[in-house]
Design an enzyme around this catalytic site. Structure first.
Site, mmCIF file in Angstrom:
data_model
loop_
_atom_site.group_PDB
_atom_site.id
_atom_site.type_symbol
_atom_site.label_atom_id
_atom_site.label_comp_id
_atom_site.label_asym_id
_atom_site.label_seq_id
_atom_site.Cartn_x
_atom_site.Cartn_y
_atom_site.Cartn_z
ATOM 1 N N ASP A 198 0.843 -1.196 0.000
ATOM 2 C CA ASP A 198 0.000 0.000 0.000
ATOM 3 C C ASP A 198 0.881 1.250 0.000
ATOM 4 O O ASP A 198 2.018 1.216 0.468
ATOM 5 C CB ASP A 198 -0.889 -0.030 1.239
ATOM 6 C CG ASP A 198 -1.933 1.078 1.247
ATOM 7 O OD1 ASP A 198 -2.207 1.645 0.161
ATOM 8 O OD2 ASP A 198 -2.477 1.378 2.323
ATOM 9 N N GLU A 199 0.344 2.359 -0.519
ATOM 10 C CA GLU A 199 1.074 3.634 -0.568
ATOM 11 C C GLU A 199 2.458 3.431 -1.188
ATOM 12 O O GLU A 199 3.478 3.890 -0.663
ATOM 13 C CB GLU A 199 1.206 4.239 0.840
ATOM 14 C CG GLU A 199 -0.109 4.483 1.553
ATOM 15 C CD GLU A 199 -0.918 5.630 0.971
ATOM 16 O OE1 GLU A 199 -0.511 6.195 -0.065
ATOM 17 O OE2 GLU A 199 -1.971 5.962 1.530
ATOM 18 N N GLN A 214 0.573 11.745 -5.412
ATOM 19 C CA GLN A 214 0.475 12.005 -3.974
ATOM 20 C C GLN A 214 1.794 11.696 -3.256
ATOM 21 O O GLN A 214 1.819 11.445 -2.059
ATOM 22 C CB GLN A 214 -0.666 11.192 -3.362
ATOM 23 C CG GLN A 214 -2.038 11.592 -3.899
ATOM 24 C CD GLN A 214 -3.174 10.885 -3.188
ATOM 25 O OE1 GLN A 214 -3.502 11.193 -2.037
ATOM 26 N NE2 GLN A 214 -3.791 9.937 -3.867
ATOM 27 N N ARG A 220 -8.705 16.724 -0.516
ATOM 28 C CA ARG A 220 -9.274 16.308 0.772
ATOM 29 C C ARG A 220 -10.735 16.724 0.862
ATOM 30 O O ARG A 220 -11.475 16.218 1.708
ATOM 31 C CB ARG A 220 -8.529 16.956 1.959
ATOM 32 C CG ARG A 220 -7.050 16.656 2.113
ATOM 33 C CD ARG A 220 -6.728 15.197 2.083
ATOM 34 N NE ARG A 220 -6.386 14.784 0.727
ATOM 35 C CZ ARG A 220 -6.390 13.536 0.296
ATOM 36 N NH1 ARG A 220 -6.759 12.561 1.090
ATOM 37 N NH2 ARG A 220 -6.044 13.236 -0.942
#
Length: 663
Positions: A217-218, A248, A600
């Protein structure tokens, strides 16, 4: 349970691919965590993969905990056999099982405090004064070398570079000391696991067979060493699923390497790429603005977010007079929107680039009586360095404040140790006298039994307090603070801290606040400032227990979502930060940071900037951020609250920074 129910086509495809390398480009708000957990459940339930053969890696204990919780709901007791954790926890598990040459299986992992102490000790061993040389630079260089997999025994030092002769000496001494103490630091967990795999084919093959299916993940946040570990483990079967978004990547200062995700297809030939581009979070206008902004970056993989949500409201760009007007506007706007839209305070987030910006915002919210929470940070007036300066101000205004006096003695009374301070406090308590009175007697040699050197040190500190007390009645508050800092050597005290630059910025920001009271007499100014701090502390205590507006740095806001988002200080020098001005890659990361902030938001986005800003004790004329100009004019509404724009007249400022905007 139908694991594909409610998933869109891209999500379903990502869940159902079982064999081979897979790269999932998961845009913000695209349901990334749901896809990862449903994919793991699919491997177990539908593909009948043994849970023990699945490794899921993420970057924080919190994220790993959330993943385990969801998998428990999907798989029940089978989830207990999965390996889910952070890179460090997985590596530690392997090292405990296999052992390390020279350390065995029973080693210690030193925390940051111990690591910092050891670095300083090694600097002194090689003849480097920790007051003259910044120990953090040595720590950072050592961590960088470890992540880049550079063995200290094989480094060739080069003058002017990160690993010069002095740094290499500290590095080698540090590693010897760790080995002597039978311990390792956090970077070593990765380093030793990497070496174990590279130097022992049998061990590598063992874990390749155990972890046949790997999910990361990420992925955009991996550093070089973490990526190499993934490549080693995944090289035999190739079943590596990387989930992330290069748009990101905002943690290069933690050594996250954007090229890892950009190079995934090259390093894992035949990798399938799935773009999860449907955003379920934000309105169309927010999504289009984010797309337009991030499209200007060069280091990225093509991805165009879309949403089936309504068009929504235009993005508000607000020009204000200064940071005080900006903070006041945000507080008032939130108060109005909460009532108008029937929202809770926790539905609002105020984001900013640097922690020092929170001071003006906190003051405005305190004055408006709006509760707030600083997530992942400390309220301005409770930050240690601010509390230290305020302790001095309190003991100058009120010498009977024993708590403030004992605090300042701990960092300002040179040559006076904890035992002496404890003796003074005990004497004060037993005699019913205030500490300042006992201190005066001790300085004269009549209060406690102590050495001549200690009496001299106490006398010097007592004299320091007296001189500052005298100055406080005739000089401005800002000058008084400068005098405290200079006479106590507080700047040098902070330089011994790992995050000293940020702490020093906070001290300078406190001086910015003190300038608001320059029209008052010195005594009145001091009283007003202390009252302000007391009120702020009370509001913060109340805010922690109630529904409150969320304050976040932009870096800390990743992974969150809110109906309404304000990004404050969207100005050149703040966002993008001034440190990015000489590097195209750093500038692109700042643009990604702005992109993360905008995405966001679910319903409304406000970007605010000031015409002038007082920051770190200085006044600046501000230029709106280039990121404001990069959002298409038809997606924004611009308000100049310094000089309101007549509906039929566009100012030069509006035309310059918002091309294409019509009244």
């Amino acid at each position: 349970m139908d694991l594909l129910d409610g998933l869109n086509p891209a999500q379903q495809e990502a869940v159902q691919i079982v064999e081979g390398p897979l790269l999932v480009l998961a845009g913000p708000g695209s349901g990334k965590t749901r896809v990862i957990t449903h994919r793991i459940a699919f491997l177990v339930q539908e593909a009948e993969i043994n849970p023990r053969n699945i490794l899921a890696v993420t970057f924080s204990k919190k994220a790993a905990g959330e993943m385990q919780k969801r998998l428990g709901h999907l798989l029940g007791s089978l989830s207990a056999s999965l390996s889910v954790g952070t890179f460090h926890s997985v590596c530690l598990r392997i090292l405990r099982a296999e052992g390390i040459p020279g350390l065995g299986k029973n080693f210690e992992v030193c925390d940051e405090d111990v690591q910092n102490k050891l670095i300083k000790e090694c600097m002194e061993k090689v003849g480097l004064d920790t007051k003259e040389h910044d120990w953090r630079k040595f720590k950072s260089a050592i961590s960088y070398a470890k992540v880049k997999m550079v063995d200290p025994r094989r480094i060739v030092p080069r003058p002017g570079e990160r690993m010069d002769e002095a740094t290499l000496s500290v590095y080698r001494s540090y590693q010897k000391l760790l080995k002597k103490q039978h311990s390792m630091d956090y970077d070593d967990m990765l380093v030793f696991t990497y070496r174990l795999f590279r130097e022992n084919e049998g061990v590598l093959e063992k874990y390749q067979k155990v972890y046949r299916y790997i999910l990361v993940d990420e992925f955009q946040d991996t550093n070089d060493l973490q990526y190499q570990l993934v490549k080693l483990l995944g090289s035999k079967y190739g079943n590596v699923c990387a989930v992330g978004d290069p748009d990101q990547t905002i943690y290069s200062w933690r050594q996250a390497e954007i090229h890892n995700i950009l190079n995934f297809q090259k390093d894992f030939p035949g990798a399938r790429v799935i773009g999860m581009e449907e955003n379920y979070r934000s309105t169309r206008i927010i999504v289009e603005a984010a797309n337009a902004l991030i499209a200007l970056n060069r280091l990225r993989m093509e991805k165009n977010l879309s949403t089936s949500r309504e068009r929504g409201k235009l993005i508000s760009m607000i020009k204000l007079r200064d940071e005080k007007a900006e903070a006041g506007f945000i507080a008032a706007e939130i108060s109005g929107l909460a009532k108008k839209l029937v929202l809770k305070y926790s539905d609002f987030a105020v984001l900013y680039r640097i922690n020092a910006q929170s001071r003006a915002l906190e003051d405005a919210f305190n004055e408006a009586g709006i509760p707030y929470k600083l997530v992942g940070g400390t309220p301005f007036y409770k930050r240690r360095e601010i509390a230290d300066i305020f302790a001095w101000l309190r003991v100058i205004r009120n010498p009977s404040d024993d708590a403030a006096l004992s605090r300042v003695m701990k960092f300002s009374a040179k040559g006076v140790g904890p035992q002496t301070i404890s003796s003074l406090l005990a004497t004060a308590e037993s005699t019913g006298q205030h500490l300042i009175y006992v201190l005066g007697k001790a300085a004269a040699g009549t209060a406690i039994s102590t050495s001549a050197a200690k009496r001299k040190a106490l006398a010097q500190f007592y004299s320091l307090w007296q001189s500052l007390l005298t100055e406080s009645r005739r000089i401005s508050l800002v000058t008084l603070m400068n005098s405290i800092i200079e006479k106590t050597g507080y700047h040098d005290i902070l330089k011994g801290e790992e995050d000293w630059e940020e702490r020093w910025e906070n001290v300078l920001e406190l001086m910015s606040l003190a300038r608001d009271y320059e029209h008052l007499s010195p005594v009145e100014a001091l009283g007003h400032l202390l009252q302000k701090a007391d009120r702020a502390s009370q509001v913060v205590e109340e805010g922690q227990e109630t529904d409150a507006v969320i304050f976040h740095t932009l870096h800390g806001a990743k992974g969150t979502e809110f109906p309404v988002v304000f990004i404050a200080g969207v100005e050149e020098g703040l966002l993008p930060h001034t440190k990015s001005k000489d590097s195209s890659e750093k500038l692109e990361e700042e643009r990604r940071l702005c992109y993360v902030g905008i995405t966001r938001a679910m319903e409304l986005v406000y970007l605010t900037y000031a015409a002038n800003r007082r920051l770190f004790g200085n006044n600046y004329s501000c230029i709106p951020s280039r990121f404001i100009r990069e959002i298409p004019g038809h997606l924004v509404q611009f308000k100049d609250l310094v000089q309101p724009v007549h509906p039929n007249v566009l100012t030069a400022d509006t035309k310059r920074y918002l091309p294409g905007l019509t009244p």
